[in-house]
Motif scaffolding. Sequence first.
Motif, short mmCIF file in Angstrom:
data_model
loop_
_atom_site.label_atom_id
_atom_site.label_comp_id
_atom_site.label_asym_id
_atom_site.label_seq_id
_atom_site.Cartn_x
_atom_site.Cartn_y
_atom_site.Cartn_z
N THR A 14 -55.24 4.95 -47.89
CA THR A 14 -54.56 6.21 -46.95
C THR A 14 -55.54 7.21 -46.88
N TYR A 15 -55.43 7.59 -45.43
CA TYR A 15 -55.81 8.75 -44.95
C TYR A 15 -54.93 9.95 -44.91
N ILE A 16 -55.33 10.83 -45.51
CA ILE A 16 -54.51 12.22 -45.59
C ILE A 16 -54.54 12.82 -44.53
N PHE A 17 -53.63 13.34 -43.74
CA PHE A 17 -53.42 14.22 -42.56
C PHE A 17 -53.11 15.60 -43.02
N GLU A 18 -54.22 16.60 -42.80
CA GLU A 18 -55.18 16.27 -42.26
C GLU A 18 -56.27 17.22 -42.81
N LEU A 19 -57.59 17.57 -42.45
CA LEU A 19 -58.44 18.32 -43.19
C LEU A 19 -58.20 19.86 -42.80
N PHE A 20 -58.16 20.04 -41.17
CA PHE A 20 -57.82 21.28 -40.80
C PHE A 20 -56.70 21.45 -40.14
N ASN A 21 -56.16 22.54 -39.93
CA ASN A 21 -54.96 23.07 -39.12
C ASN A 21 -55.37 22.96 -37.87
N GLU A 22 -54.57 22.37 -36.91
CA GLU A 22 -54.69 22.21 -35.50
C GLU A 22 -53.87 23.18 -34.78
N ASP A 23 -54.22 24.45 -34.55
CA ASP A 23 -53.60 25.33 -33.73
C ASP A 23 -53.11 25.13 -32.44
N ALA A 76 -52.17 7.73 -41.68
CA ALA A 76 -51.86 9.37 -41.63
C ALA A 76 -50.62 9.42 -42.64
N SER A 77 -51.11 10.23 -43.95
CA SER A 77 -49.87 10.64 -44.58
C SER A 77 -50.17 12.18 -45.16
N GLY A 78 -49.12 12.95 -45.08
CA GLY A 78 -49.44 14.34 -45.42
C GLY A 78 -48.28 15.06 -45.53
N TRP A 79 -48.37 16.45 -45.66
CA TRP A 79 -47.01 17.32 -45.54
C TRP A 79 -47.47 18.56 -45.23
N PRO A 80 -46.61 19.19 -43.97
CA PRO A 80 -46.96 20.78 -43.72
C PRO A 80 -46.82 21.70 -44.63
N TRP A 81 -47.88 22.54 -44.58
CA TRP A 81 -47.67 23.67 -45.58
C TRP A 81 -46.95 25.10 -45.05
N ARG A 82 -46.61 25.10 -43.72
CA ARG A 82 -46.13 26.02 -43.31
C ARG A 82 -45.14 25.51 -42.05
N GLY A 83 -43.88 26.20 -41.89
CA GLY A 83 -43.07 25.83 -40.78
C GLY A 83 -42.42 27.18 -40.17
N LEU A 133 -50.36 2.13 -40.45
CA LEU A 133 -49.23 2.70 -40.27
C LEU A 133 -49.32 4.27 -40.60
N ASN A 134 -48.73 5.20 -39.81
CA ASN A 134 -48.60 6.61 -39.91
C ASN A 134 -47.34 6.69 -40.88
N ALA A 135 -47.41 6.88 -42.10
CA ALA A 135 -46.33 6.90 -42.91
C ALA A 135 -45.98 8.42 -43.30
N GLN A 136 -45.14 9.04 -42.91
CA GLN A 136 -44.78 10.55 -43.03
C GLN A 136 -43.63 10.78 -43.65
N PRO A 137 -43.42 10.80 -45.10
CA PRO A 137 -42.24 11.10 -45.66
C PRO A 137 -41.51 12.30 -45.28
N TYR A 138 -42.33 13.50 -44.99
CA TYR A 138 -41.80 14.68 -44.48
C TYR A 138 -40.83 14.38 -43.36
N TYR A 139 -41.21 13.68 -42.43
CA TYR A 139 -40.21 13.33 -41.02
C TYR A 139 -39.21 12.43 -41.66
N GLY A 140 -39.19 11.82 -42.74
CA GLY A 140 -38.06 10.84 -43.11
C GLY A 140 -37.10 11.75 -43.87
N TYR A 141 -37.56 12.53 -44.68
CA TYR A 141 -36.74 13.58 -45.50
C TYR A 141 -36.02 14.56 -44.46
N VAL A 142 -36.84 15.03 -43.52
CA VAL A 142 -36.09 16.19 -42.70
C VAL A 142 -35.05 15.32 -41.77
N GLY A 143 -35.53 14.19 -41.26
CA GLY A 143 -34.56 13.25 -40.24
C GLY A 143 -33.49 12.50 -41.11
#
Length: 489
Positions: free
Chosen positions: A311-320, A265-272, A196-206
């Motif tokens: 759980t695997y945190i998403f992710e190690l590096f930013n993907e530009d 996958a579970s994490g949170w973006p640091w810039r938007g 499961l890719n569980a991303q509360p960021y999307y749940g919160y924004v959505g």
Amino acid sequence: MLPKRPQAVAMLLMLMVFDVSGAFVGITIGNDMSNLPSATDIVAILKANKIQHVRLIDADHQMLTALANTGIEVMVGVPNDQLLRVGQSRSTAADWINKNVAAYVPATNITYIAVGNEVLTNIPNAALVLVPALQFLQSALLAANLNTQVKISSPHSMDMISKAFPPSTATFNSTWSSIMSQYLQFLKNTGSSFMLNAQPYYGYVGGQGVFPLEYALFRSLSPNSQISDPNTNLFYTNMFDSMIDASYNAIQAMNFTGIPVLVTASGWPWRGGPNEKAATVDNALAYNTNLIRHVLNNSGTPSQPMNQSSTYIFELFNEDRRSGPVSEKNWGIMFPNATTVYSLSFEDVATTIPESPALRGMFCVANSSAPHSSLKHSLDWACGPGSANCSAIQPGQPCYESDNIVAVASYAFNDYYHRTQASGGTCSFNGTAMITSTDPSHGSCIFAGSTGANGGTASGPVSPDSFASKSQSCWLTRLVAALLAILVM
């Protein structure tokens, strides 16, 4: 060949030992970036941060070589653009296993294969080959005698669940009923996990304000502001647990049980961008720090207290080079040059309570005259947003008492108080707790602040997880003795 009874007993013992290993936190490494560090540099980063589990989006051969002899457990991926070929040809699947798995084990500790990523919702035209791809790859693992070491599954997004809240009524999108039934049967047959890719960021924004930000970030909600499932009366202190329970209920709705959930996958973006106000460094740091603490606490979820989800945190590096809004490019905890966006500890920061001489001999315990319903609210808060380490009060652990909520709540309240008092934490819990100098420790259930069983000063508050480990060891010892008795019958 072993007689049937010893063979069955040996298998049972192996399963029992596997079941008590506890949850882990790993990290995902994507490759959609302009300047990916070298494989040796990435492995050095993993070692420096004591990261023992890594998910590779593909099966990069340089990474697999660099990971050899490190002991790090590796999940490799079959990218979506390779899924059609693998799912349409048994020989192609066998070739994939030979080149990307068999060629590297045992030196590289590959333990899982993630087949595609969110296939049913991202590339629905490939849906019909998903299960055949799983089956062909499994057959290739069997041929290579790797089926006991390497498991196979496929990550899904929360979009697969039509209505995720309340969790008790969650079901998978009926469009995919037939495929999901086949997929779940495959997992059941092979002993694999539901990814499961569980991303509360999307749940919160959505959700557009339906859920508070604190709920998404594992931050404290007042006991009176908790979110409950009206059908089960279970309280949810964070969205992550709700997503996992929704998945378990969707699986059960298809008449399957015993399939664990693995969060890939579970994490949170640091810039938007300008319209992505929740994507900040502070929120990303809070989410991932609290996520690590929550997973390593081994307390499970409200409906699945005994099932911990690694759980695997998403992710190690930013993907530009990722497409989409600004936030999609900024989930990493590091920049490609290996400097950190923010600092995370992948160790169990929740298990050790700093020694506070001022609190030695002082305990925060439940008020026995408080209504049990109020105690339960406060207990749920302490073990959730309060981040108390509640592993020792789980069933089978030294401080668990099924019919004594006062004792169980006392342990959680005291752990919270000793953990947070220096930074402003109190022993209040809406009037359900109080300070006492009477040590409530008993047997192997040791409360933070205890001065030790022999009256001498303890070297520091004892980690509940250390007692959990001792309890598990004793339990296993008794199990082995019982099984040996059966063997000689």
